[in-house]
Structure formats: structure tokens, C-alpha cells
Design a protein around this motif. Structure first.
Motif, PDB file in Angstrom:
ATOM      1  N   PHE A 112       5.092 -41.990   3.975  1.00 24.97           N
ATOM      2  CA  PHE A 112       6.140 -42.934   3.901  1.00 24.97           C
ATOM      3  C   PHE A 112       5.324 -44.296   4.842  1.00 24.97           C
ATOM      4  CE2 PHE A 112       9.014 -39.512   2.862  1.00 24.97           C
ATOM      5  CZ  PHE A 112       8.879 -39.998   1.667  1.00 24.97           C
ATOM      6  N   PRO A 113       4.880 -45.348   4.468  1.00 22.22           N
ATOM      7  CA  PRO A 113       4.083 -46.080   5.095  1.00 22.22           C
ATOM      8  C   PRO A 113       4.745 -46.999   6.378  1.00 22.22           C
ATOM      9  CG  PRO A 113       4.305 -46.721   2.995  1.00 22.22           C
ATOM     10  CD  PRO A 113       4.914 -45.634   3.037  1.00 22.22           C
ATOM     11  N   SER A 114       6.045 -47.271   5.948  1.00 20.81           N
ATOM     12  CA  SER A 114       6.563 -47.876   7.149  1.00 20.81           C
ATOM     13  C   SER A 114       7.511 -47.018   8.051  1.00 20.81           C
ATOM     14  CB  SER A 114       7.845 -48.883   6.563  1.00 20.81           C
ATOM     15  OG  SER A 114       8.951 -48.148   5.675  1.00 20.81           O
ATOM     16  N   LEU A 115       7.221 -45.761   7.737  1.00 22.71           N
ATOM     17  CA  LEU A 115       7.775 -44.974   8.764  1.00 22.71           C
ATOM     18  C   LEU A 115       6.692 -44.480   9.782  1.00 22.71           C
ATOM     19  CD1 LEU A 115       9.999 -44.941   6.927  1.00 22.71           C
ATOM     20  CD2 LEU A 115      10.407 -42.409   7.192  1.00 22.71           C
TER      21      LEU A 115
ATOM     22  N   PRO B 124       2.243 -33.455  -1.765  1.00 29.09           N
ATOM     23  CA  PRO B 124       1.943 -34.220  -2.932  1.00 29.09           C
ATOM     24  C   PRO B 124       0.313 -34.636  -3.068  1.00 29.09           C
ATOM     25  CG  PRO B 124       3.375 -35.560  -1.651  1.00 29.09           C
ATOM     26  CD  PRO B 124       3.205 -34.273  -0.960  1.00 29.09           C
TER      27      PRO B 124
ATOM     28  N   ARG C 268       5.376 -32.522   7.310  1.00 34.62           N
ATOM     29  CA  ARG C 268       6.585 -33.015   6.796  1.00 34.62           C
ATOM     30  C   ARG C 268       7.305 -31.859   5.647  1.00 34.62           C
ATOM     31  NH1 ARG C 268       5.839 -38.119   2.781  1.00 34.62           N
ATOM     32  NH2 ARG C 268       5.075 -36.660   1.747  1.00 34.62           N
TER      33      ARG C 268
ATOM     34  N   LEU D  73       6.624 -29.535  -1.480  1.00 38.71           N
ATOM     35  CA  LEU D  73       5.577 -29.876  -2.075  1.00 38.71           C
ATOM     36  C   LEU D  73       4.739 -30.885  -1.114  1.00 38.71           C
ATOM     37  CD1 LEU D  73       3.559 -30.374  -4.638  1.00 38.71           C
ATOM     38  CD2 LEU D  73       5.145 -32.246  -5.379  1.00 38.71           C
TER      39      LEU D  73
ATOM     40  N   GLU E 278       9.146 -40.023  12.043  1.00 45.24           N
ATOM     41  CA  GLU E 278       9.865 -40.154  11.455  1.00 45.24           C
ATOM     42  C   GLU E 278       9.513 -39.600  10.095  1.00 45.24           C
ATOM     43  OE1 GLU E 278      12.040 -44.368  12.611  1.00 45.24           O
ATOM     44  OE2 GLU E 278      10.018 -44.595  11.564  1.00 45.24           O
TER      45      GLU E 278
ATOM     46  N   LEU F  86      10.542 -36.040  10.495  1.00 44.37           N
ATOM     47  CA  LEU F  86      12.073 -36.005  10.258  1.00 44.37           C
ATOM     48  C   LEU F  86      12.645 -36.043   9.023  1.00 44.37           C
ATOM     49  CD1 LEU F  86      12.844 -37.954  13.495  1.00 44.37           C
ATOM     50  CD2 LEU F  86      13.294 -35.451  13.370  1.00 44.37           C
ATOM     51  N   VAL F  87      11.996 -36.916   8.278  1.00 43.81           N
ATOM     52  CA  VAL F  87      12.636 -37.145   6.940  1.00 43.81           C
ATOM     53  C   VAL F  87      12.295 -35.736   6.227  1.00 43.81           C
ATOM     54  CG1 VAL F  87      11.972 -38.254   4.901  1.00 43.81           C
ATOM     55  CG2 VAL F  87      12.202 -39.620   6.830  1.00 43.81           C
TER      56      VAL F  87
ATOM     57  N   TYR G 271      15.328 -33.510   6.217  1.00 47.20           N
ATOM     58  CA  TYR G 271      16.418 -34.296   5.837  1.00 47.20           C
ATOM     59  C   TYR G 271      17.632 -33.294   5.576  1.00 47.20           C
ATOM     60  CZ  TYR G 271      19.419 -37.541   3.360  1.00 47.20           C
ATOM     61  OH  TYR G 271      20.499 -38.176   2.732  1.00 47.20           O
TER      62      TYR G 271
ATOM     63  N   ARG H  42       2.154 -45.779  13.263  1.00 50.51           N
ATOM     64  CA  ARG H  42       2.450 -45.968  11.766  1.00 50.51           C
ATOM     65  C   ARG H  42       1.506 -44.834  11.098  1.00 50.51           C
ATOM     66  NH1 ARG H  42       4.450 -50.835  10.288  1.00 50.51           N
ATOM     67  NH2 ARG H  42       6.674 -50.908  10.914  1.00 50.51           N
TER      68      ARG H  42
ATOM     69  N   GLN I 106       0.641 -39.258   0.086  1.00 53.11           N
ATOM     70  CA  GLN I 106       2.154 -40.109  -0.173  1.00 53.11           C
ATOM     71  C   GLN I 106       2.869 -39.997   0.998  1.00 53.11           C
ATOM     72  OE1 GLN I 106       2.225 -41.345  -3.031  1.00 53.11           O
ATOM     73  NE2 GLN I 106       1.342 -40.328  -4.550  1.00 53.11           N
TER      74      GLN I 106
END
Ligand code: ATP
Ligand code: MG
Lengths: 234, 292, 366
Positions: A91-94, A85, A148, A83, A98, A101-102, A105, A132, A89
Motif C-alpha cells: 500500500f503505497p500511502s502507508l 501477491p 504483511r 497470499l 502500517e 499492521l494492515v 487487520y 513510505r 502490491q
């Protein structure tokens, strides 16, 4: 034509509030299906139900022969459903890389999408790979969100309002990308409020209104008055 | 006239101990917003585990420590899966009360099993050995090793967070647990691993505590408070900040103790309250996104 | 009519007859029965010293003090959202102020309790702004740090016994009000008369505190606080300054906690920093009583304190085992009965003796 996913008599709830009523929906391999509807019609709810973010009746959703209505999200993605979204959405600290890569996972499938092929598809992301995600433009963020989702190499890609807030030229780019993804064999669901944009690329469409499917078919066979009526409920 | 260099050195070394206490606390708060009031008592539990397997069952200290790390990891994993998971949510009270209850349970279970006597881990010559850093500056081998251990643990945690797939999963879950699930990240498993790592790290703290000083079942809450002060002073979510925070507490306590031995602990608390007054978000607010 | 069929809000879908009058009330038939039963029980407790053995009065003194502390913590944490695990700070402070007032200031015990309450409230008002900077769960540990600091400060006063503590002279109690009359009335020794008077004071405090809390949580301020507990911003947009109410609640609860601390140590006659600031004695018990009975109810702590009393009665001979058992029960209750024993029972059978939610009733009269 093999049916990938089928929703039958799907009801969805947020606590006591019912957002979907007996929705029947299906999508086959290699299709782009548009889901249109006004604000609050239940489009995102449909995608969240499929992705496992909302718990449903066991047999309300079938993946091939398997009933998956009550699978949690973390398992649904392993089946090959990803999805993008609403509202990206990320990941702000990645960093950009990254975040991508998530997406991989689970690591179940590594072709055709990996870092290299995503960067080839969205070259600008390669330049910003160590930034970032919060400093990217809206269009770039949307590319990260799509990338992603692709990193899990899905068989079914669900896209929730990916054109919202983007310049028309960027939207065209992204939709060209979706057509290529479809041609690679992945089925794609696009949710849009923009009827014209959605119908232009779709093979089939569904129109939701107040949680119910009011109309479905192919873009060519539906005339705009019927669609408008189903969309606004006039 | 106090010897400032000596005070600073002792304070920094003490800070290493407090940072070790604090790392596990900082970790679970960063990833899952859990404040574990039983953290201090779980450190003491780990110390008793090592005591039991080394002094009483006769294993070498290193082996006992490794065993304890594995055992505490499993304990943390199970604790999260069967207890904490059920109370973690939007309300802040349930997890606080459950971990507070856990603190009382661990304390009294240790008291019933091992009694109230003070214990110490036996580490041979290591306990009393010292090295000369400068002509007039001798430091104990054990405190120095503790500081080095703290630095190594932080460096390892940073590697874990920034260079591994599971580390990205931790950070993604901390950012947005719902979306993280869409990536196939099983939040329950990630949280359980986080608590497991937190308790595994606490074993290192427990051994450094047990070798340096006496311990008994009642000292857990005090360790929790020092750890907490280190976390807050350092700024939430920054592991290196936690190390700095531990040093601030350590130096304050050392200065207090030099003035009057009774003031050691109070001086640490007052330093914490002073930081809170001047910089309520800690010395390094948002310095890192470590563990967040 | 139909007063015993409470209905929950909202009632939009139910078309009422034209002449229906809606009445908002929090009273139920049961709560009126409970009030009468409560008054009867109170009368019984007041008269109890005439027949009860001294040990029972001492037990009940303990029950009343813990119950008061539990009610105070419950309103602070349950309604106010201020989950403190440092309430022993105020017990200890109250106790130390009492010892200072009696021992150094030669004041009488009752005025000393009042002074202890005021002094404790003032100190709470001073440290409150600092602790309030710690958000959510960190407030809990911050309050604990504050309590430890205050313990260490109190241990510095050599005139109050330093780290080892001090005792009160028994002559102190001669100025307790009503002591002589009790001695004559019941024909007892001064030591027993003292226990009786202290028992009455504890009973009076617990009753007053419970009624005051009941009134507060039903008041506009109490409702605003409850509504804002999980959502500060929402309450702010309604225009209620919940931060001020919360601060006032913190100070008031601290003051009353100080009074209880003073009273408890007046009865014990001996103080030490470790005992007066003990997190086990003054916070663990209290938290467990509230959790087991039921957070955010007035009845819950009453149920909880009874269970605590029973456990101590049967298990205290095994040393710290009862604390272990208490902790296990508390965790099990948190996991499987998050509203506590009273909360679960009240939900199941729909009873509330101290109804704190308003309900709407349909009345046929006009
Ligand atoms: N988390 C939620 N809790 C309760 N109700 C919700 C929640 N999310 C959506 N709803 C409700 O469910 C209905 C359908 O919402 P949904 O988000 O699916 O609509 P949508 O078609 O995606 O609208 P939009 O075009 O605005 O994104 C709406 O009435 C909405 O108010
Ligand atoms: Mg939507």
C-alpha cells in the motif's frame, strides 16, 4: 500427514477466458510445495483462486473438510490462508509499519507473528518502520510483503514469484526464512519461474502448462528432461 | 474603504462553514472515488431531522444533534449497501446519475413534508452572542464555534485515519481495494462505513448551517457547489487543504458581498474558476495523503 | 439473403464458403420498416395542427424540446463521456441572448434563435477548456458551477429584467415566418397560429438533431469517441485526436441547446434567471428521460420522454410529487435496468430501429 488444502477439478475463468482446466492440487501441514510453469501457465491464477480473489465452484477447493471455493478473499484470510501477491502490491500511502499492521487487520491470532517477531526476522525493516514503502529497495519491499502476510499468522502461506528481480543473495535469505516458517508448522506454496530455485527448497512440486498440471512429484524423483518437457510443452 | 481585518475574519469564519460542508464530500471521494451529488441535499435533510427532533419534538439541541449523527450514519451505511454499491465501478456515469436522482428525491420529499417555508434552528442566546477578539473586532459566537467545530472534526478524522485499525483499512482500500481484501478487509463494509461517516459529519455542517441562517428544501445544491469548490481549491484528498479551500471561497464571497451584496455568491464562483485556471490541481495538490 | 440474421463480430471460427462476400452494414430489415414508419409518423406530426387542439400542440412542443435536449445530453455524456449536469447553462444563455436580440436589438425571432445558438456555442468554447481541466466526475459539478455563475451574471443585466426577469411584447411574434398563411389556412387567431409555427420549428429541430446525432455516432469520429470513452490512452495510441472531437461535440451540443433554450422561451414569452437556469426544468428532466429510456441509444430518449409526459399528465396536480416519482423510477432503472427500458427491450428482442453498431452479414452473391 494431514491434508490442509485440496483443489479438485479446479477450473478458473477470467470472464469468458478459461485459465485453469481441472487442476488437482493438495498441500499438507509443514510442506513447502513449488508450483512452476512458464509465463501465462496459470500459476498466479491458481494462487488467486485459493486466496479467494477468483470465484470458483463451491467444492473445487476444500480446507480440511470445508468447501471454500466460493468464499470471498476477506473471509479466506480468516481461515488461515495468506497470499504474498505477485509484484508485492504494497500500500503505497502507508508506512512500512502500517503495511505490516494492515496484515494483522483480522486480529484473530497474534502468535507467533507480531510486529516484534517480524522485525526480528527482517531487522532492516525495524530501521525503516516509518518510511513510505515506495522508497524501499526491491528486496526490502518483498520483506514487507512477506511480513504483511505473516502478520495474519497463516497456516498456509502462498508466495507468488517472491524472487523476481531480487539479488541472488537476497533470494537465498528469503528462502532460508521460508524454511524456518515451514519448520514452525506453516505450509508454504512457492510459485516460481526459476525451476532450479524452486525445486531446491521444495518438498514436492507441480508443473503447470497452459492451465493444466503436466507433472507433479518430489524434486528428487523427477529428472530435468521430464521437467523441461512439462514446463515448455515440448 | 472596507475594513480588511473584518473582511478576512468574516471570510475565514464563513470558510469554516464551507469546510464543514465539504469534509464529507472530500472523504468519500478520497476513499472510494465517489462524487456524491446529493451531498448538499443530505446536509439539508440532516438539518430538518435536527429541526424536527428539537423544535418540534422538544429535545435539547445537543441531544437532537447526537440522534441525527447516529441516524445519518445508519442512513449512509444503508445507502451505500443497497444503492450506491450497485453502481460504483469503472464507469463514472452511473454513480453520478444515481446521486443526482437522490438529490432530486430528497429535495422534493422535504418539500412535500415540510413545505417551502424557511426554517431556522433555535439555539437561544447562542445565535446572536458575540465575543471580542480585539478591541475593534467582534465575531459572532455561532460562526466562531463553527470554525472550531470544523477544526475539531478534521483533527478527529485525521486521528481516525492515522491512528486506528479501521483508518488504515480505509487508506489501504483507497490504495488498492483488491489487495486490501487479502488482508481480510471487507471492502463493502469499509465503503458503507465511509459513507456513514460522511453523512455523520454532514450533521455537524447541518447544525452550523441551521443555527446561523435560514434554510429551506431547495438550498442543497448551492451548499454542494460551495463544498465542491472548497475541495477542488484545497486539492483533492487533503482534509486540511479542504479547510483552506473553504476559507478561500469564504473570503472571496465576503469581499464580493462588501462591494455589492448581489455579488457574494458570484465572487465565490469566480474565485474558484480563477484557481482552476491558475492551479488546476488545487492549492495543495497531494499535500496530504489524508483519506487517500 | 439472410439479411435478417445479424451476427456479432468476430466471426473467425466460422469457416465461410469460398464465394462468400462479407458486407459491413448497420441496416436491418427492421430499421427499414422503422424508417418508413418514421416517415409516416413525421408526415402525421406535420399535418397534426390541422386537427389537434391547442393544448396538445403545446404539450408536444414541450415533448419536442425536452426530447431534443435529451438527445443532445445523451450524445454528450453517453458517447462523449462528458457527464454534464450544467446543461441549463446553455438553455438559459440561449434564452437570454434571444431576449437581448429581440428586446434590445429589435431582431426578428428566427434570426434571434440563430444568434442565440452561435453565441451559446462561443461561450461554451470559452469555458470548455477550463471545465475540461476537471477530470471525470468533477467535470459534472464543475459544469454546474459554471451554470450557476452564468445565472448570476445574467441576473446582473438590469436591461433584461435583472433578478426578476422580463416579458416579450406580443407584437414580436408578428414577424414569425408563415404566421399569416397559417392564420388563413387554418382560420385561427394569431395566438394559435403562433403556437402552430413554433410547434413546427420545434418539430424540425428535433428531427434534424436526431438525424445529425445518428449520423455522427455512426461516423468514424463518433466510433472513435465511443471507443475512447472509458480509455483515453487506448484511443490516443490509435492516433485519433478524441480530445478535439470531444471539444467540438461540447461546442456543438451547447449551441443546439442554446437554440432550444431560445425557442422554449420564445414560446413562454417570459424569462427569469431562476427559471431559465433551472437545474430541475432543464437538466433533471433531461437526465431522467435519458436514464429511463436508455443511455447511448437514439430510441431510448424517445421512450423516456413519453414516460415523462405521462407522469406529468397524471401527477403534476400533486405538485412536486411527480419529480419525486421520476427520481425514484430513474434510480430503480439505474439499479435494475442499467441500459434503460429501450436498452433492455432491444437487448431482449434484438431490435434496433436506429442501429448504431455495425454488424457483419454474409452474402452468397459475388
Ligand atoms: N485479469 C485477467 N484477465 C484476463 N486474463 C487473465 C488475467 N490474468 C491472467 N490472465 C490470463 O490467464 C492466463 C494465466 O495467467 P497467470 O497470471 O495465472 O499466469 P502465470 O503462470 O502467473 O504467469 P506469469 O509467470 O507471467 O506470472 C494467461 O493466459 C493470462 O493471459
Ligand atoms: Mg503470475
Amino acid at each position: 500427514m494431514t491434508i490442509l488444502l485440496r483443489a479438485s477439478a479446479l477450473d478458473a475463468f477470467y470472464g469468458d477466458f478459461q485459465a485453469l482446466f481441472g487442476v488437482n492440487f493438495q498441500i499438507a501441514r509443514g510442506e513447502i510445495v513449488a508450483v512452476i510453469g512458464a509465463n501465462g501457465a496459470g500459476k498466479s491464477t491458481l494462487l488467486k483462486s485459493i486466496a479467494g480473489l477468483i470465484d470458483n465452484r463451491h467444492d473445487a477447493l476444500r480446507w480440511g473438510d470445508e468447501a471454500i471455493g466460493d468464499r470471498p478473499a476477506a473471509e479466506v484470510v480468516r481461515l488461515g490462508i495468506a497470499l504474498v501477491p505477485e509484484g508485492r502490491q504494497l500500500f503505497p500511502s502507508l508506512t512500512v509499519e502500517e503495511n505490516l499492521l494492515v496484515g494483522a487487520y483480522c486480529g484473530l491470532r497474534s502468535a507467533p507473528w507480531d510486529l516484534t517477531s517480524v522485525y526480528d526476522a527482517f531487522p532492516v525493516l525495524r530501521e525503516r518502520r516509518d518510511s513510505r514503502v515506495t522508497v524501499l529497495s526491491g528486496g526490502q519491499q518483498q520483506m514487507v510483503a512477506i511480513g504483511r502476510a505473516l502478520m495474519s499468522n497463516p497456516t498456509l502461506l502462498l508466495c507468488d514469484e517472491i524472487s523476481l528481480g531480487l539479488a541472488p543473495i537476497v533470494v537465498e535469505d528469503i528462502y532460508r526464512m521460508l524454511a524456518r516458517i515451514r519448520d514452525g508448522g506453516t505450509a508454504v506454496v512457492v510459485v516460481e519461474q526459476d525451476i532450479v530455485r524452486a525445486l531446491k527448497s521444495a518438498d514436492r512440486f507441480y508443473c503447470l502448462q497452459e492451465g493444466r498440471i503436466r507433472l507433479s512429484g518430489t524434486p528428487s524423483e523427477a529428472d530435468s528432461d521430464t521437467i523441461t518437457a512439462a514446463y515448455f510443452g515440448t | 474603504m472596507m475594513d480588511w481585518l473584518d473582511v478576512a475574519t468574516q471570510g475565514i469564519l464563513l470558510g469554516g462553514v464551507y469546510a464543514l460542508f465539504a469534509l464529507g464530500l472530500s472523504l468519500v471521494f478520497g476513499i472510494m472515488r465517489l462524487v456524491n451529488l446529493a451531498h448538499g441535499d443530505l446536509i439539508v435533510l440532516a438539518a430538518y431531522f435536527v429541526l424536527f427532533t428539537s423544535s418540534m419534538a422538544g429535545l435539547p439541541l445537543g441531544v437532537a444533534t447526537a440522534l441525527a449523527i447516529a441516524a445519518m450514519f445508519v442512513l449512509g451505511y444503508l445507502l451505500q449497501r443497497f444503492v450506491l454499491e450497485r453502481v460504483l465501478g469503472d464507469e463514472i456515469m452511473p454513480p453520478l446519475l444515481v446521486t443526482f436522482g437522490l438529490s432530486v428525491i430528497v429535495q422534493n420529499a422535504l418539500l412535500l413534508t415540510f413545505g417551502a417555508d424557511s426554517r431556522r434552528l433555535q439555539a437561544g442566546a447562542f445565535e446572536t452572542g458575540s465575543v471580542s477578539l480585539a478591541p475593534a473586532l467582534k465575531v459572532g459566537l455561532a460562526p466562531l464555534t463553527t470554525l472550531v467545530a470544523a477544526v475539531i472534526v478534521i483533527a478527529l478524522l485525521q486521528l481516525l485515519f492515522y491512528k486506528t485499525s479501521i483508518g488504515r483499512a480505509f487508506r489501504a482500500t483507497a490504495d488498492n481495494p483488491e489487495i486490501a481484501q487479502l488482508m481480510g478487509i471487507n471492502q463493502r463494509r469499509i465503503f458503507a462505513i465511509a459513507v456513514g461517516i460522511s453523512l455523520a459529519v454532514s450533521v455537524v455542517a447541518a447544525v452550523s448551517l441551521g443555527v446561523r441562517a435560514n434554510f429551506d428544501p431547495s438550498i442543497g445544491p448551492a451548499r454542494l457547489l460551495y463544498a465542491f469548490e472548497a475541495v477542488i481549491i484545497g486539492g483533492l484528498g487533503s482534509l486540511w487543504g479542504t479547510l483552506a479551500g473553504g476559507m478561500v471561497v469564504g473570503i472571496a464571497q465576503t469581499i464580493g458581498a462588501r462591494i455589492n451584496p448581489e455579488w457574494q455568491i458570484l465572487a465565490g464562483h469566480l474565485a474558484f474558476l480563477a484557481v482552476l485556471m491558475i492551479k488546476p490541481r488545487g492549492l495543495f495538490p497531494g499535500a496530504g495523503h489524508d483519506a487517500r | 439473403m439472410m439479411l435478417d440474421r445479424p451476427q456479432h463480430l468476430p466471426l473467425v471460427a466460422d469457416p465461410a464458403p469460398a464465394n462468400t462476400v462479407w458486407r459491413a452494414t448497420s441496416e436491418t430489415r427492421l430499421s427499414r420498416v422503422a424508417r418508413i414508419a418514421g416517415l409516416a409518423a413525421l408526415a402525421g406530426l406535420i399535418l397534426l395542427p390541422a386537427i389537434a387542439p391547442r393544448t396538445l400542440l403545446q404539450d408536444l412542443f414541450f415533448v419536442f424540446t425536452i426530447l431534443t435536449l435529451a438527445q443532445l445530453w445523451n450524445v454528450l455524456a453517453g458517447w462523449g463521456g462528458l457527464v454534464s449536469v450544467g446543461q441549463q447553462a446553455f438553455v438559459g444563455l440561449g434564452a437570454y441572448v434571444l431576449f437581448a436580440a429581440i428586446g434590445l436589438g429589435s431582431l426578428d425571432p428566427v434570426s434571434s434563435i440563430a444568434i442565440a445558438a452561435v453565441a451559446t456555442a462561443i461561450i461554451a468554447a470559452l469555458i470548455g477548456p477550463l471545465l475540461f481541466r476537471l477530470e471525470g466526475p468533477y467535470f459534472a459539478i464543475g459544469s454546474w458551477v459554471a451554470a450557476e455563475s452564468l445565472r448570476l451574471v445574467c441576473a446582473q443585466f438590469k436591461s433584461l429584467g435583472g433578478g426578476t426577469g422580463m416579458s416579450l411584447q406580443s407584437s414580436v411574434y408578428s414577424s414569425l415566418p408563415g404566421l399569416k398563411s397559417v392564420q388563413n389556412l387554418f382560420g385561427v387567431r394569431p395566438a394559435i397560429a403562433r403556437d402552430i409555427v413554433l410547434y413546427w420549428i420545434a418539430l424540425a429541430i428535433v428531427v434534424v438533431v436526431m438525424l445529425a446525432i445518428y449520423r455522427f455516432v455512426k461516423s468514424r469520429h463518433g466510433l472513435a469517441l465511443a471507443a475512447s470513452r472509458d480509455n483515453d490512452r487506448a484511443a490516443g495510441s490509435v492516433g485519433v485526436r478524441t480530445d478535439r472531437i470531444r471539444f467540438a461535440l461540447w461546442v456543438a451540443v451547447a449551441g443546439m441547446t442554446g437554440a432550444i433554450g431560445a425557442l422554449a422561451y420564445l414560446q413562454k414569452a417570459r424569462i427569469s434567471p431562476d427559471a431559465a437556469f433551472s437545474v430541475t426544468d432543464w437538466t433533471a428532466y433531461v437526465l431522467f428521460v435519458v436514464i429511463i429510456g436508455g443511455v447511448r441509444t437514439i430510441e431510448g430518449p424517445v421512450v423516456g420522454v413519453m414516460i415523462l409526459w405521462g407522469l406529468i399528465f397524471y401527477l403534476s396536480q400533486y405538485g412536486s410529487l411527480y419529480l419525486l416519482v421520476l427520481g425514484v423510477i430513474a434510480i430503480l432503472v439505474m439499479l435494475f435496468m442499467p441500459k434503460g427500458i429501450w436498452g433492455a427491450a432491444s437487448h431482449r428482442w434484438n431490435v434496433q430501429l436506429f442501429p448504431t453498431q455495425r454488424r457483419l452479414f454474409r452474402n452468397a452473391y459475388h
